[in-house]
Design an enzyme around this catalytic site. Structure first.
Site, mmCIF file in Angstrom:
data_model
loop_
_atom_site.group_PDB
_atom_site.id
_atom_site.type_symbol
_atom_site.label_atom_id
_atom_site.label_comp_id
_atom_site.label_asym_id
_atom_site.label_seq_id
_atom_site.Cartn_x
_atom_site.Cartn_y
_atom_site.Cartn_z
ATOM 1 N N ASP A 80 80.599 16.643 22.806
ATOM 2 C CA ASP A 80 79.279 17.611 21.563
ATOM 3 C C ASP A 80 80.316 16.930 20.162
ATOM 4 O OD1 ASP A 80 78.173 19.459 21.035
ATOM 5 O OD2 ASP A 80 79.439 21.376 21.088
ATOM 6 N N HIS A 81 79.475 16.846 18.871
ATOM 7 C CA HIS A 81 79.495 16.892 17.747
ATOM 8 C C HIS A 81 80.768 14.818 17.798
ATOM 9 C CE1 HIS A 81 77.920 19.952 15.662
ATOM 10 N NE2 HIS A 81 77.903 20.672 17.160
ATOM 11 N N GLY A 219 74.887 26.377 17.352
ATOM 12 C CA GLY A 219 75.377 27.872 16.830
ATOM 13 C C GLY A 219 75.164 28.953 17.499
ATOM 14 N N THR A 243 80.812 30.558 20.625
ATOM 15 C CA THR A 243 81.692 31.818 20.937
ATOM 16 C C THR A 243 81.735 33.000 21.717
ATOM 17 O OG1 THR A 243 81.529 30.419 18.173
ATOM 18 C CG2 THR A 243 81.921 32.725 18.323
HETATM 19 P P1 13P Z 1 78.073 28.906 18.362
HETATM 20 O O1 13P Z 1 79.845 28.704 19.030
HETATM 21 O O2 13P Z 1 77.945 29.326 17.270
HETATM 22 O O3 13P Z 1 77.433 29.398 20.064
HETATM 23 O O4 13P Z 1 78.125 27.399 18.544
HETATM 24 C C1 13P Z 1 78.202 26.293 19.711
HETATM 25 C C2 13P Z 1 77.512 25.289 19.147
HETATM 26 O O5 13P Z 1 76.728 24.344 18.473
HETATM 27 C C3 13P Z 1 78.462 23.771 19.735
HETATM 28 O O6 13P Z 1 77.585 21.930 19.293
#
Ligand code: 13P
Length: 292
Positions: A80-81, A219, A243
């Site tokens: 991820d990212h 997110g 999160t």
């Molecule tokens: P949150 O932490 O807001 O759930 O986002 C996670 C996310 O988008 C990981 O790429």
């Protein structure tokens, strides 16, 4: 086992979203898997660059493999990212199923240039690529002590999506429609900009619903449930959650550590269970129950 592309197509057709849940260690993976197993749901395990450096790329792949073998469930692993081509190549070589190239800090042209290189490398190895157009309000999945407002200029521009998709051959695309990573002081995440999502899926040149690439919502923690449901009907096929899991895990671990319990498999069990509860709530919300 069917591959990830099959599940994205299925999600698009049957209007559900596949949950991506990020983890930093084996305990969290146990909680995520317990949820997916209970609901017979396909699931993507996610590691950011930071999480993957803590866990180890090969170790994360080994976790996925043993769980796939044990459960027979479609369990996939995404980097991820990823910000650099070199690191994404490492993840691909280690055996990840999917990589997400985050070129959101670059100009669109630079983003396109590197995305093409990622796709060329990944597709040769049969690995799925997630691209990204637009910017999320924050980089890290944590609790913020300030309040966030989403800036209009950070939202994904429909014309930029067209340009990006014409130039690259990504399999799936992350769009910014009002979310940020983490939860802010208000504890309430902003409403999704469904108007913008509609503009993105209805190709601005033809005015028709012809953006075929499945879309990703980042997110996802704290996002209002009705907005999540509406976004899935509009074409969101993957939703990332971090999160909400981190919070459930940390809160329960703290409670346990405040008792006299010092046996790790006992105090961790409650935190793992808390993760499972969150994961099951999300999988039901995303409609992916019994889609494995
Ligand atoms: P949150 O932490 O807001 O759930 O986002 C996670 C996310 O988008 C990981 O790429």
């Amino acid at each position: 086992m069917k591959n990830l592309k099959y599940y994205f197509k299925k999600a698009q057709k049957e209007k559900f979203a596949i949950g991506q849940f990020n983890f930093s260690d084996w305990s969290q993976v146990k909680g995520i898997l317990a949820g997916a197993k209970n609901l017979r749901s396909p699931v993507i395990l996610g590691t950011s660059e930071g999480e993957s450096k803590f866990v180890g790329l090969r170790q994360a792949v080994a976790m996925r493999d043993i769980l796939r073998k044990e459960t027979g469930l479609p369990i996939f692993l995404n980097l991820d990212h990823g910000k650099s081509l070199d690191y994404l190549k490492e993840a691909i070589l280690a055996g990840y199923d999917m990589v997400h190239f985050d070129g959101s800090k670059l100009t669109l042209d630079e983003n396109i240039k590197i995305s093409k290189k990622v796709v060329a490398y990944a597709h040769k190895k049969g690995v799925v690529v997630e691209g990204e157009v637009g910017r999320f309000g924050t980089d890290a999945s944590r609790l913020y002590t300030e309040k966030f407002e989403i800036k209009e200029e950070d939202l994904t521009q429909p014309q930029e999506v067209l340009k990006y998709l014409l130039a690259t051959d990504v399999d799936i695309l992350a769009v910014s429609i009002g979310t940020f990573h983490g939860i802010d002081i208000s504890g309430v995440s902003p409403r999704l900009r469904l108007d913008r999502l509609k503009e993105i899926v209805n190709n601005p040149t033809t005015g028709k619903y012809d953006i075929k690439v499945p879309l990703v919502l980042h997110g996802g923690s704290g996002t209002p449930e009705e907005d999540i449901k509406a976004s899935i009907t509009l074409g969101i096929c993957k939703i990332n959650i971090n999160t909400d899991i981190r919070l459930a895990f940390a809160k329960n671990l703290k409670l346990q550590l405040d008792t006299n319990e010092i046996v790790p498999y006992k105090y961790l069990a409650k935190a793992i269970n808390a993760v499972q509860i969150v994961v099951e709530e999300k999988l039901r919300l995303f409609g992916s129950e019994n889609k494995a």
